[in-house]
Motif scaffolding. Structure first.
Motif, PDB file in Angstrom:
ATOM      1  N   GLY B  65      38.634  45.812  36.700  1.00 17.30           N
ATOM      2  CA  GLY B  65      37.472  46.605  37.084  1.00 17.30           C
ATOM      3  C   GLY B  65      36.963  46.239  38.470  1.00 17.30           C
ATOM      4  O   GLY B  65      36.750  47.109  39.326  1.00 17.30           O
ATOM      5  N   ALA B  66      36.767  44.938  38.703  1.00 14.77           N
ATOM      6  CA  ALA B  66      36.279  44.482  40.002  1.00 14.77           C
ATOM      7  C   ALA B  66      37.302  44.777  41.095  1.00 14.77           C
ATOM      8  O   ALA B  66      36.959  45.209  42.202  1.00 14.77           O
ATOM      9  CB  ALA B  66      35.973  42.984  39.944  1.00 14.77           C
ATOM     10  N   LYS B  68      39.526  47.151  41.230  1.00 10.79           N
ATOM     11  CA  LYS B  68      39.613  48.583  41.542  1.00 10.79           C
ATOM     12  C   LYS B  68      38.481  48.996  42.476  1.00 10.79           C
ATOM     13  O   LYS B  68      38.705  49.725  43.448  1.00 10.79           O
ATOM     14  CB  LYS B  68      39.553  49.379  40.221  1.00 10.79           C
ATOM     15  CG  LYS B  68      39.809  50.858  40.367  1.00 10.79           C
ATOM     16  CD  LYS B  68      41.304  51.134  40.416  1.00 10.79           C
ATOM     17  CE  LYS B  68      41.624  52.619  40.269  1.00 10.79           C
ATOM     18  NZ  LYS B  68      41.340  53.393  41.464  1.00 10.79           N
ATOM     19  N   LYS B  69      37.297  48.502  42.182  1.00  8.06           N
ATOM     20  CA  LYS B  69      36.136  48.855  43.003  1.00  8.06           C
ATOM     21  C   LYS B  69      36.325  48.407  44.454  1.00  8.06           C
ATOM     22  O   LYS B  69      36.094  49.165  45.389  1.00  8.06           O
ATOM     23  CB  LYS B  69      34.876  48.194  42.429  1.00  8.06           C
ATOM     24  CG  LYS B  69      34.314  48.890  41.216  1.00  8.06           C
ATOM     25  CD  LYS B  69      33.295  49.916  41.645  1.00  8.06           C
ATOM     26  CE  LYS B  69      32.544  50.427  40.419  1.00  8.06           C
ATOM     27  NZ  LYS B  69      31.585  51.462  40.797  1.00  8.06           N
ATOM     28  N   VAL B  70      36.727  47.151  44.623  1.00 11.93           N
ATOM     29  CA  VAL B  70      36.852  46.601  45.977  1.00 11.93           C
ATOM     30  C   VAL B  70      37.993  47.294  46.721  1.00 11.93           C
ATOM     31  O   VAL B  70      37.842  47.680  47.893  1.00 11.93           O
ATOM     32  CB  VAL B  70      37.078  45.070  45.923  1.00 11.93           C
ATOM     33  CG1 VAL B  70      37.347  44.513  47.311  1.00 11.93           C
ATOM     34  CG2 VAL B  70      35.877  44.385  45.312  1.00 11.93           C
ATOM     35  N   ASP B  72      39.329  50.285  46.210  1.00 13.97           N
ATOM     36  CA  ASP B  72      38.981  51.676  46.525  1.00 13.97           C
ATOM     37  C   ASP B  72      38.045  51.752  47.723  1.00 13.97           C
ATOM     38  O   ASP B  72      38.180  52.626  48.584  1.00 13.97           O
ATOM     39  CB  ASP B  72      38.331  52.355  45.317  1.00 13.97           C
ATOM     40  CG  ASP B  72      39.348  52.689  44.227  1.00 13.97           C
ATOM     41  OD1 ASP B  72      40.557  52.503  44.477  1.00 13.97           O
ATOM     42  OD2 ASP B  72      38.935  53.129  43.139  1.00 13.97           O
TER      43      ASP B  72
END
Lengths: 248, 309
Positions: B65-66, B68-70, B72
């Motif tokens: 999750g973390a 993917k955010k960074v 992206d």
């Protein structure tokens, strides 16, 4: 939203050759720590869900029952006995031959086995590494040297061998299956691949012939614990240490 | 901050660092520069979910999750971003026990990794199982120093890879440590180790001939050893054309890259990003049409994932 709370900067003066000229320049190295907790977006949560569900189900699977807490203790303790017995049991079952002893690096076991249901999850916490099991053929001479190495380190979990450790850290009165070790004999022992590869005080094992058991330490313990469950028996715990610490 | 602002402000601050010139046929059509971002991980070790801090159960680091955010966020700001991993995407624990490496490969695919190499732990389920997972997921590791001809892996890997953007071409190779005394699996003698430094130089030279603007080596050798064993440091000092070695295996949290002079009197950068997806490393380069490559800055993201509310 990402937020950097700590930035450590390091500036390095460098000289780089560019063609026939030299340029003096600097580069800044920054260490960014993302402090604000990041929550997975809904798409990622959705993507992870089937994996999460499968793992939860797997970890919560009950494989046995412990009547009391089982601790590691000095030289391996009852928990060291349990794990090395499982290794020996699995090695003998898989090969169908006599395996004389099992030995384990003490750091392979983490924490203790709690009284109550034993689940895959609790076993995974106990044995977090995927150490593969291997059978090693070792001479009595080298086996004695290896036991001396373990004795000097305070004694490691062991099964099939008994010995004393003197205050000086020497192994004495060493017996394998209740017989003295004969230097010229060859013995079959089961260890982890971590040990066989010569890591941490196991250099003596590195060049010896080996046979892979195609199973790992955790799986061996799972099978061993399940063998009691399948027979509707409580998990047998041997509290007698194979290592006797002699205080003169 | 957009790309132009970033380059301008960084240049004004005097933070430019010149890397060696690698003669090649450049692709530029004007005098502009490109900011190329290299994002990298290593030793993810099956950590799809955040790694629990054993001393503080409220703090979880890493996780898909973390990540993917960074990722992206960075890709959105700079499309010239390459995401790579230096091996050991598999590791001990329940994720591997349950999925035997397939979920880990699917995670690399989901996160958009452009390239990855193998580590010894990726062989834990056996050669055939690894090959099957690679086939099922359509993922191919980059491995330049192994001959897998006589194994199920023979069609499941690439000896090099070239990733292209408009006006930018990045060459990638993969170097894996000697495996035979690190793994206990059937048929391991069928995989043939080839000299790492020799293969790295041969592959880098080939990528140079293919007009790659930058050559990146994904290495699972380990950063350096006191006993002189083959390492990223030895490779860095004994290569001719590699710009960056993205390291793994030794699980070191580099705060800044190490920079070595290589055999062509240029420089090779070595960097490593810990383990478990706890850290994501970012190297920003400026590449121009005069064959200059400048390391603008480096960042290391310590990733934390918030629990579901």
């Amino acid at each position: 939203m990402l937020k950097a709370i700590s930035i450590s900067s390091f500036t390095c003066l460098c000289i780089a050759c560019i063609g026939h000229s030299q340029t003096v320049s600097t580069v800044q190295f920054q260490y960014h720590s993302i402090s604000s907790s990041i929550q997975a977006d809904s798409a990622t949560q959705q993507w992870l869900k089937p994996y999460n569900d499968s793992i939860e189900k797997y970890l919560n699977t009950t494989i046995g029952f412990a009547l009391e807490n089982v601790y590691k203790g000095k030289g391996g303790g009852a928990l060291g006995n349990l794990v090395t017995q499982a290794m020996l049991h699995q090695a003998q079952t898989k090969t169908g031959t006599t395996i004389h002893a099992a030995m384990l690096h003490p750091a392979s076991i983490k924490g203790y086995l709690a009284q109550g249901n034993i689940t895959i999850g609790s076993l995974t916490q106990l044995l977090p590494y995927n150490n593969q099991l291997v059978i090693v053929s070792i001479s009595g001479l080298h086996l004695t040297q290896f036991i001396q190495q373990m004795a000097a380190d305070g004694g490691w979990p062991i099964c099939g061998i008994k010995y004393n450790i003197t205050p000086q850290g020497n192994a004495t009165n060493i017996y394998i299956n209740n017989e003295p070790i004969i230097p010229g004999n060859t013995y079959q022992i089961v260890v982890t691949d971590y040990m066989k590869n010569g890591n941490y005080k196991c250099e003596i094992l590195k060049l010896l012939p080996q046979v892979s058991l195609n199973t790992n330490l955790r799986e061996s313990c799972k099978v061993y614990i399940e063998s009691f469950t399948n027979n509707h028996e409580p998990l047998a715990i041997n509290k007698v240490s194979p290592i006797n610490y002699v205080y003169e | 901050m957009n790309r132009r602002d970033f380059i301008t402000s960084t240049a004004k601050a005097g933070l430019l660092f010149s890397l060696p010139i690698i003669p090649n046929k450049f692709l530029w059509v004007d005098g502009s520069t490109i900011t190329f971002t290299l994002l990298h991980t290593n030793n993810l070790q099956s950590n799809l979910f955040p790694v629990k801090n054993e001393y503080d159960t409220e703090r979880h680091t890493g996780g898909i999750g973390a990540h993917k955010k960074v990722i992206d966020d960075i890709v959105k700001n700079n499309p010239y971003t390459l995401l790579v991993d230096a091996g050991d995407f598999c590791g001990d624990g329940p994720v591997f026990d349950t999925f035997k490496g397939k979920a880990e490969l699917e995670a690399l695919k989901y996160l958009g990794y452009h390239a990855f190499t193998l580590g010894e732990k990726d062989f834990m389920a056996g050669i055939d199982h690894l090959a099957n997972n690679l086939t099922l997921t359509g993922m191919k590791p980059v491995v330049s120093n192994y001959d897998f001809t006589h194994t199920a892996l023979q069609n499941c890997y690439e000896p090099y890879k070239i990733i292209e953007w408009p006006n930018l071409k990045i060459g990638i190779m993969g170097i894996v440590l000697p495996l035979h005394d690190k793994i206990s699996i059937p048929d391991k003698e069928k995989i043939v180790y080839l000299d790492a430094v020799e293969q790295a130089n041969t592959t880098a030279n080939y990528l140079k001939q293919k007009n790659c603007n930058m050559i990146i080596c994904l290495s699972h050798l380990g950063d350096r050893y006191s006993d002189g064993n083959l390492s990223d440091e030895i490779l860095a000092k004994n290569n001719y054309d590699i710009d960056v070695i993205v390291g793994g295996h030794t699980q070191r949290f580099f705060k800044q890259p190490r920079i070595y002079q290589n055999k062509s009197s240029g420089y090779t950068i070595v960097n490593q990003a810990g383990w478990g997806g706890v850290q994501l490393a970012q190297l920003d380069f400026e590449i121009d049409n005069k064959m200059n490559k400048n390391l603008l800055r480096t960042k290391n993201f310590l990733l934390k994932e918030k629990k579901n509310q």
